[in-house]
Design an enzyme around this catalytic site. Structure first.
Site, PDB file in Angstrom:
ATOM      1  N   SER A   8      65.365 111.428 -36.254  1.00  0.00           N
ATOM      2  CA  SER A   8      64.535 110.329 -35.751  1.00  0.00           C
ATOM      3  C   SER A   8      63.100 110.458 -36.237  1.00  0.00           C
ATOM      4  O   SER A   8      62.398 111.426 -35.912  1.00  0.00           O
ATOM      5  CB  SER A   8      64.558 110.315 -34.223  1.00  0.00           C
ATOM      6  OG  SER A   8      63.553 109.423 -33.776  1.00  0.00           O
ATOM      7  N   HIS A  33      67.019 107.615 -38.568  1.00  0.00           N
ATOM      8  CA  HIS A  33      66.974 106.854 -37.311  1.00  0.00           C
ATOM      9  C   HIS A  33      65.544 106.363 -37.079  1.00  0.00           C
ATOM     10  O   HIS A  33      64.587 107.140 -37.118  1.00  0.00           O
ATOM     11  CB  HIS A  33      67.419 107.784 -36.178  1.00  0.00           C
ATOM     12  CG  HIS A  33      67.568 107.146 -34.841  1.00  0.00           C
ATOM     13  ND1 HIS A  33      68.709 106.467 -34.458  1.00  0.00           N
ATOM     14  CD2 HIS A  33      66.731 107.083 -33.777  1.00  0.00           C
ATOM     15  CE1 HIS A  33      68.571 106.029 -33.217  1.00  0.00           C
ATOM     16  NE2 HIS A  33      67.368 106.379 -32.781  1.00  0.00           N
ATOM     17  N   ASP A  35      63.074 104.276 -34.484  1.00  0.00           N
ATOM     18  CA  ASP A  35      62.943 103.838 -33.092  1.00  0.00           C
ATOM     19  C   ASP A  35      61.843 102.801 -32.957  1.00  0.00           C
ATOM     20  O   ASP A  35      60.658 103.131 -33.014  1.00  0.00           O
ATOM     21  CB  ASP A  35      62.592 105.043 -32.218  1.00  0.00           C
ATOM     22  CG  ASP A  35      63.759 105.994 -32.046  1.00  0.00           C
ATOM     23  OD1 ASP A  35      64.826 105.537 -31.579  1.00  0.00           O
ATOM     24  OD2 ASP A  35      63.603 107.178 -32.376  1.00  0.00           O
ATOM     25  N   MET A  37      59.892 100.261 -30.536  1.00  0.00           N
ATOM     26  CA  MET A  37      59.631 100.060 -29.092  1.00  0.00           C
ATOM     27  C   MET A  37      58.555  98.994 -28.910  1.00  0.00           C
ATOM     28  O   MET A  37      57.621  98.916 -29.705  1.00  0.00           O
ATOM     29  CB  MET A  37      59.121 101.366 -28.473  1.00  0.00           C
ATOM     30  CG  MET A  37      60.028 102.548 -28.696  1.00  0.00           C
ATOM     31  SD  MET A  37      59.306 104.018 -27.939  1.00  0.00           S
ATOM     32  CE  MET A  37      60.424 105.278 -28.567  1.00  0.00           C
ATOM     33  N   HIS A  66      67.070 101.477 -34.358  1.00  0.00           N
ATOM     34  CA  HIS A  66      67.333 101.440 -32.915  1.00  0.00           C
ATOM     35  C   HIS A  66      66.223 100.632 -32.253  1.00  0.00           C
ATOM     36  O   HIS A  66      65.096 101.098 -32.126  1.00  0.00           O
ATOM     37  CB  HIS A  66      67.363 102.892 -32.399  1.00  0.00           C
ATOM     38  CG  HIS A  66      67.513 103.034 -30.915  1.00  0.00           C
ATOM     39  ND1 HIS A  66      67.267 104.219 -30.259  1.00  0.00           N
ATOM     40  CD2 HIS A  66      67.901 102.156 -29.954  1.00  0.00           C
ATOM     41  CE1 HIS A  66      67.488 104.061 -28.962  1.00  0.00           C
ATOM     42  NE2 HIS A  66      67.863 102.812 -28.749  1.00  0.00           N
ATOM     43  N   MET A  68      64.425  99.259 -29.190  1.00  0.00           N
ATOM     44  CA  MET A  68      64.197  99.357 -27.742  1.00  0.00           C
ATOM     45  C   MET A  68      63.215  98.245 -27.406  1.00  0.00           C
ATOM     46  O   MET A  68      62.050  98.490 -27.055  1.00  0.00           O
ATOM     47  CB  MET A  68      63.642 100.748 -27.406  1.00  0.00           C
ATOM     48  CG  MET A  68      64.723 101.824 -27.454  1.00  0.00           C
ATOM     49  SD  MET A  68      64.056 103.475 -27.626  1.00  0.00           S
ATOM     50  CE  MET A  68      63.889 103.529 -29.401  1.00  0.00           C
ATOM     51  N   MET A 137      72.493 106.679 -24.753  1.00  0.00           N
ATOM     52  CA  MET A 137      71.194 107.321 -24.538  1.00  0.00           C
ATOM     53  C   MET A 137      71.409 108.530 -23.625  1.00  0.00           C
ATOM     54  O   MET A 137      71.982 108.396 -22.532  1.00  0.00           O
ATOM     55  CB  MET A 137      70.204 106.357 -23.884  1.00  0.00           C
ATOM     56  CG  MET A 137      69.664 105.256 -24.774  1.00  0.00           C
ATOM     57  SD  MET A 137      68.886 105.763 -26.325  1.00  0.00           S
ATOM     58  CE  MET A 137      67.688 106.984 -25.797  1.00  0.00           C
ATOM     59  N   ASP A 175      71.647 110.035 -28.471  1.00  0.00           N
ATOM     60  CA  ASP A 175      70.225 110.035 -28.803  1.00  0.00           C
ATOM     61  C   ASP A 175      69.403 110.541 -27.619  1.00  0.00           C
ATOM     62  O   ASP A 175      69.423 109.926 -26.557  1.00  0.00           O
ATOM     63  CB  ASP A 175      69.833 108.584 -29.150  1.00  0.00           C
ATOM     64  CG  ASP A 175      68.409 108.431 -29.624  1.00  0.00           C
ATOM     65  OD1 ASP A 175      67.718 109.441 -29.803  1.00  0.00           O
ATOM     66  OD2 ASP A 175      67.991 107.263 -29.809  1.00  0.00           O
TER      67      ASP A 175
HETATM   68  C1  DX5 Z   1      63.937 107.986 -27.484  1.00  0.00           C
HETATM   69  C2  DX5 Z   1      64.352 107.668 -28.897  1.00  0.00           C
HETATM   70  C3  DX5 Z   1      64.890 108.833 -29.608  1.00  0.00           C
HETATM   71  C4  DX5 Z   1      63.923 109.976 -29.794  1.00  0.00           C
HETATM   72  C5  DX5 Z   1      64.705 111.245 -29.673  1.00  0.00           C
HETATM   73  O1  DX5 Z   1      63.645 106.829 -26.792  1.00  0.00           O
HETATM   74  O2  DX5 Z   1      65.338 106.651 -28.901  1.00  0.00           O
HETATM   75  O3  DX5 Z   1      65.476 108.476 -30.850  1.00  0.00           O
HETATM   76  O4  DX5 Z   1      63.249 109.951 -31.030  1.00  0.00           O
HETATM   77  O5  DX5 Z   1      63.834 112.323 -29.650  1.00  0.00           O
HETATM   78  P1  DX5 Z   1      64.283 113.790 -29.265  1.00  0.00           P
HETATM   79  O6  DX5 Z   1      65.354 114.199 -30.233  1.00  0.00           O
HETATM   80  O7  DX5 Z   1      63.015 114.576 -29.427  1.00  0.00           O
HETATM   81  O8  DX5 Z   1      64.775 113.759 -27.858  1.00  0.00           O
HETATM   82 ZN    ZN Z   2      66.511 106.294 -30.850  1.00  0.00          ZN
END
Ligand code: DX5
Ligand code: ZN
Length: 215
Positions: A8, A33, A35, A37, A66, A68, A137, A175
């Site tokens: 990620s 990956h 993320d 947000m 991904h 969010m 998750m 994840d």
């Molecule tokens: C959290 C993200 C993850 C995050 C995971 O909301 O969706 O992808 O980057 O990070 P670690 O591996 O540090 O828990």
């Molecule tokens: Zn993620």
């Protein structure tokens, strides 16, 4: 099937993404990956299209995006233009999940459906035929570096059974809090794809960490 690893980018050095993407390109990572947000669906804000476009130009691994964000269906065409391999949306964030999945497929991408830790697996059961990957998750989304929620292991086992009963090819991705301790447990529970942020990027040797997660 060998376990796939999707590091990620959230845990990368944002002052030098080129160096971290070069590392990912050299590594045995299967996907990258990303993320996204929006400060509404989750409390945090990460990055958006200007960053995704820059990353897409230099990353040679398939992009596992991904979202969010609320109403992710607004960005299907823009995500396809990036060349993303996977567009993963939260079941909790889109009202017409079935339509969203069809539109993602029509745009030429694989479909992912993410479920928060409190969302029952049945939220995805009736669309499973249209889902290439379910993302469980294992933390509440929004932040890297959180503690793994152990109940995820049981959710993965039950989802594996649900997929087998339906005879689909859907992958299971997990994840949040994936590390050297939780990764073997997740593999034993039938997980196909491991996302890992801080465990990979905080390491002195991230390439070795990726190898360790895959092994
Ligand atoms: C959290 C993200 C993850 C995050 C995971 O909301 O969706 O992808 O980057 O990070 P670690 O591996 O540090 O828990
Ligand atoms: Zn993620």
């Amino acid at each position: 099937m060998p376990t796939l690893v999707s590091p990620s980018l959230l845990a990368a050095n944002f002052l030098n993404l080129q160096a971290d993407i070069d590392m990912i390109n050299r590594s045995e990572a299967d996907w990258l990956h990303l993320d996204v947000m929006d400060g509404s669906f989750v409390p945090n804000i990460s990055f958006g299209f200007p960053v995704l476009e820059a990353v897409a130009k230099t990353c040679r691994k398939p992009l596992d995006v991904h979202y969010m964000i609320d109403k992710p269906e607004r960005y299907i065409a823009q995500t396809a233009r990036l060349g993303a391999m996977m567009m993963c949306v939260h079941a909790e964030a889109t009202t017409h999940l079935h339509r969203t999945l069809q539109e993602i497929h029509q745009a030429g991408m694989k479909t992912g459906v993410a479920l928060n830790p409190a969302t029952p697996l049945c939220a995805v059961e009736d669309v499973l035929d249209d889902v290439d990957m379910v993302l469980l998750m294992s933390v509440n989304p929004g932040f890297g570096g959180q503690k793994f929620i152990p109940r995820t292991l049981d959710r993965a086992r039950r989802l594996r059974q649900m997929i087998a009963d339906r005879g689909c090819q859907t992958l299971i991705e997990v994840d949040g809090g994936v590390n050297g301790t939780t990764a073997p447990q997740l593999k034993a529970a039938g997980v196909d794809v491991l996302v890992s942020g801080s465990y990979v990027f905080a390491a002195d040797d991230p390439i070795a960490r990726i190898d360790e997660l895959k092994a």
